[in-house]
Design an enzyme around this catalytic site. Structure first.
Site, PDB file in Angstrom:
ATOM      1  NE  ARG A  17     -39.058 -25.127 -11.027  1.00 64.84           N
ATOM      2  CZ  ARG A  17     -38.453 -25.444  -9.884  1.00 64.84           C
ATOM      3  NH1 ARG A  17     -37.953 -26.643  -9.713  1.00 64.84           N
ATOM      4  NH2 ARG A  17     -38.352 -24.551  -8.921  1.00 64.84           N
ATOM      5  NE  ARG A  40     -39.972 -14.815 -15.604  1.00 65.22           N
ATOM      6  CZ  ARG A  40     -40.176 -14.680 -14.309  1.00 65.22           C
ATOM      7  NH1 ARG A  40     -41.164 -15.302 -13.737  1.00 65.22           N
ATOM      8  NH2 ARG A  40     -39.368 -13.936 -13.603  1.00 65.22           N
ATOM      9  CE1 TYR A  71     -35.188 -10.580  -7.671  1.00 60.46           C
ATOM     10  CE2 TYR A  71     -34.423  -9.219  -9.488  1.00 60.46           C
ATOM     11  CZ  TYR A  71     -35.449  -9.866  -8.815  1.00 60.46           C
ATOM     12  OH  TYR A  71     -36.725  -9.792  -9.301  1.00 60.46           O
ATOM     13  NE  ARG A 108     -43.946 -20.805 -11.289  1.00 60.45           N
ATOM     14  CZ  ARG A 108     -43.863 -19.969 -10.261  1.00 60.45           C
ATOM     15  NH1 ARG A 108     -43.983 -20.422  -9.032  1.00 60.45           N
ATOM     16  NH2 ARG A 108     -43.684 -18.689 -10.471  1.00 60.45           N
ATOM     17  CG  ASP A 144     -33.928 -16.365 -13.341  1.00 61.04           C
ATOM     18  OD1 ASP A 144     -35.159 -16.326 -13.512  1.00 61.04           O
ATOM     19  OD2 ASP A 144     -33.336 -15.608 -12.549  1.00 61.04           O
TER      20      ASP A 144
HETATM   21  O1  1CP Z   1     -40.033 -18.127 -21.190  1.00 59.75           O
HETATM   22  C1  1CP Z   1     -39.310 -17.395 -20.509  1.00 59.75           C
HETATM   23  O2  1CP Z   1     -39.345 -16.159 -20.541  1.00 59.75           O
HETATM   24  C2  1CP Z   1     -38.431 -18.145 -19.544  1.00 59.75           C
HETATM   25  C3  1CP Z   1     -37.122 -17.604 -19.206  1.00 59.75           C
HETATM   26  C4  1CP Z   1     -37.097 -16.630 -18.029  1.00 59.75           C
HETATM   27  C5  1CP Z   1     -36.810 -15.251 -18.102  1.00 59.75           C
HETATM   28  C6  1CP Z   1     -36.652 -14.407 -19.365  1.00 59.75           C
HETATM   29  C7  1CP Z   1     -37.234 -16.948 -16.644  1.00 59.75           C
HETATM   30  C8  1CP Z   1     -37.568 -18.281 -16.113  1.00 59.75           C
HETATM   31  N1  1CP Z   1     -36.928 -15.832 -15.920  1.00 59.75           N
HETATM   32  C9  1CP Z   1     -36.688 -14.787 -16.772  1.00 59.75           C
HETATM   33  C10 1CP Z   1     -36.309 -13.413 -16.444  1.00 59.75           C
HETATM   34  C11 1CP Z   1     -36.357 -12.933 -15.034  1.00 59.75           C
HETATM   35  N2  1CP Z   1     -36.062 -13.617 -13.871  1.00 59.75           N
HETATM   36  C12 1CP Z   1     -36.648 -11.587 -14.690  1.00 59.75           C
HETATM   37  C13 1CP Z   1     -36.927 -10.488 -15.670  1.00 59.75           C
HETATM   38  C14 1CP Z   1     -38.324 -10.543 -16.187  1.00 59.75           C
HETATM   39  C15 1CP Z   1     -39.418 -10.185 -15.229  1.00 59.75           C
HETATM   40  O3  1CP Z   1     -39.421  -9.066 -14.715  1.00 59.75           O
HETATM   41  O4  1CP Z   1     -40.268 -11.064 -15.008  1.00 59.75           O
HETATM   42  C16 1CP Z   1     -36.579 -11.488 -13.290  1.00 59.75           C
HETATM   43  C17 1CP Z   1     -36.833 -10.247 -12.450  1.00 59.75           C
HETATM   44  C18 1CP Z   1     -36.207 -12.771 -12.778  1.00 59.75           C
HETATM   45  C19 1CP Z   1     -35.959 -13.152 -11.367  1.00 59.75           C
HETATM   46  C20 1CP Z   1     -36.861 -14.273 -10.998  1.00 59.75           C
HETATM   47  N3  1CP Z   1     -36.590 -15.582 -11.280  1.00 59.75           N
HETATM   48  C21 1CP Z   1     -38.147 -14.200 -10.455  1.00 59.75           C
HETATM   49  C22 1CP Z   1     -38.879 -12.909 -10.109  1.00 59.75           C
HETATM   50  C23 1CP Z   1     -38.825 -12.641  -8.651  1.00 59.75           C
HETATM   51  C24 1CP Z   1     -39.355 -11.250  -8.314  1.00 59.75           C
HETATM   52  O5  1CP Z   1     -38.611 -10.502  -7.680  1.00 59.75           O
HETATM   53  O6  1CP Z   1     -40.487 -10.931  -8.701  1.00 59.75           O
HETATM   54  C25 1CP Z   1     -38.639 -15.515 -10.337  1.00 59.75           C
HETATM   55  C26 1CP Z   1     -39.950 -15.960  -9.774  1.00 59.75           C
HETATM   56  C27 1CP Z   1     -37.642 -16.378 -10.876  1.00 59.75           C
HETATM   57  C28 1CP Z   1     -37.748 -17.844 -11.081  1.00 59.75           C
HETATM   58  C29 1CP Z   1     -38.159 -18.207 -12.454  1.00 59.75           C
HETATM   59  N4  1CP Z   1     -37.454 -17.837 -13.603  1.00 59.75           N
HETATM   60  C30 1CP Z   1     -38.065 -18.373 -14.714  1.00 59.75           C
HETATM   61  C31 1CP Z   1     -39.205 -19.140 -14.254  1.00 59.75           C
HETATM   62  C32 1CP Z   1     -40.107 -19.930 -15.154  1.00 59.75           C
HETATM   63  C33 1CP Z   1     -39.264 -19.018 -12.852  1.00 59.75           C
HETATM   64  C34 1CP Z   1     -40.267 -19.672 -11.948  1.00 59.75           C
HETATM   65  C35 1CP Z   1     -39.594 -20.682 -11.094  1.00 59.75           C
HETATM   66  C36 1CP Z   1     -40.064 -22.097 -11.181  1.00 59.75           C
HETATM   67  O7  1CP Z   1     -40.433 -22.666 -12.211  1.00 59.75           O
HETATM   68  O8  1CP Z   1     -40.046 -22.703 -10.109  1.00 59.75           O
END
Ligand code: 1CP
Length: 353
Positions: free
Chosen positions: A40, A27, A153, A31, A77
């Protein structure tokens, strides 16, 4: 023997022990970066950000510009796959991902791989542009969620505390659950191969929720699907190494090292380092595992935690990373402090001293 590449991440994944390890953070685009928050705010929604190559390329490059990480992970994502299979997916401010949940086996008929590549074409375009724009020494990582983590999910309709929906299917309707997992193995394989053909050099598979299962279920629903996926990638795109992140797999990390076919294993924050060095590192490269909250805390305890990981894992093939994703409240200067510490490290000098 001359390494096939001079890129640090590829060398570590080929089994080399390096004077200082490559580093990137899960990640790393996100943010905690003010420049990410600015982009964003311009996008219509989170999926819009993932599917607009101009914006996705920009946010992928932001952490590389600011910190000089050795690898760049495609901005997208794991939930773009259910979206591309026809499930309704959206992101709610302050809540996170939401999906129109699959509630009964008959709902599986609504999912199809037919439109997969069309729906994901903007992601492939982002990859092609990144390969042109990234500095030559930076490795581009593509990724997808593992079948189980994505399925969780799809069945829960979002994040979960107890994963009860997924477990009920797995325990009570195993054949139907297997159909969903098989569909995800196929779709994820198609998706990763297309990312590779567009230019990614490594793929990481996130099994973020592997740690919720008893042993037999962990093997069936996490290890077996990932094995099928890596076997296909090895056969069809043999030059691209796979990193697997089976978060929470505990002692079964050893089975993932022996059987999964991955070149690298991402260690979660709780995994004991001495054990990982002994049991895993002779078989695979390891990646990890700084506690993301230690990066929030900063200070001298951060230096000590970084040194401890470098000392324990730096004597074998190793990639520095966190044990889970960086959190939004991480102070920017703590990331700089961590990077300085890693860049100042010299394993050979440590051994000699
Ligand atoms: O730099 C990077 O790594 C960005 C790319 C990235 C990746 C590899 C994002 C952007 N998401 C992910 C993977 C991801 N998404 C996972 C696997 C990694 C982990 O365990 O953290 C999972 C479970 C998700 C699902 C997801 N998408 C969540 C987690 C929810 C939960 O159940 O805990 C969230 C918060 C998102 C939204 C998201 N995805 C990525 C970002 C930067 C965000 C935040 C949203 C935003 O900016 O509003």
């Amino acid at each position: 023997m001359k390494p096939a590449s001079d890129k640090l991440l590829l060398r570590a994944l080929a089994g080399e022990t390096l004077p200082r390890p490559p580093v990137w953070l899960m990640r790393q685009a996100g943010r905690y970066l003010p420049e990410y928050r600015a982009v964003r705010a311009e996008a219509d929604g989170f999926l819009d950000l993932c599917f607009t190559p101009d914006l996705a390329v920009e946010v992928t490059l932001q952490p590389i510009r600011r910190y000089g990480f050795d690898a760049s992970i495609l901005f997208s994502d794991i939930l773009v796959v259910p979206h591309a299979l026809g499930q309704k997916v959206w992101f709610e401010e302050g809540i996170g991902p939401r999906l129109e949940a699959i509630e009964k086996p008959a709902d599986l008929a609504g999912l199809s791989r037919d439109g997969l590549h069309e729906a994901l074409a903007p992601v492939y375009e982002t990859v092609r542009r990144l390969r042109q724009d990234l500095p030559q020494e930076v490795t581009l990582i593509g990724f997808a969620g593992a079948p189980w983590t994505v399925a969780s999910y799809m069945l829960e309709g979002g994040s979960s505390k107890d994963f009860a929906a997924g477990k009920k299917w797995a325990y009570g309707a195993a054949e139907d659950f297997q159909r969903l997992i098989d569909l995800l193995v196929e779709a994820t394989g198609d998706y990763l191969i297309a990312q590779i053909d567009a230019g990614v050099e490594v793929v990481q598979i996130f099994d973020s929720w592997a740690g919720i299962w008893p042993e037999a279920a962990l093997r069936r629903w996490c290890l077996e699907p990932v094995k099928a996926l890596t076997a296909r990638l090895k056969k069809e795109r043999p030059d691209v190494p796979v990193i697997l992140f089976p978060r929470g797999a505990g002692l079964l990390y050893r089975d993932f090292a022996l059987e999964s076919g991955a070149a690298g294993l991402g260690l979660d924050t709780t995994l004991p380092l001495g054990w990982a060095a002994r049991e895993l590192q002779s078989k695979v490269a390891v990646q990890g595992n700084l506690d993301p909250i230690m990066l929030v805390a900063g200070g001298e305890q951060l230096d000590r935690a970084v040194d401890h990981i470098l000392t324990e894992l730096g004597q074998g093939p190793f990639i520095f990373n966190l044990g889970h994703g960086i959190v939004p409240e991480t102070p920017l200067e703590n990331v700089s402090r961590m990077m300085d510490r890693i860049h100042g490290w010299d394993a050979a000098a440590r051994r000699a001293g």
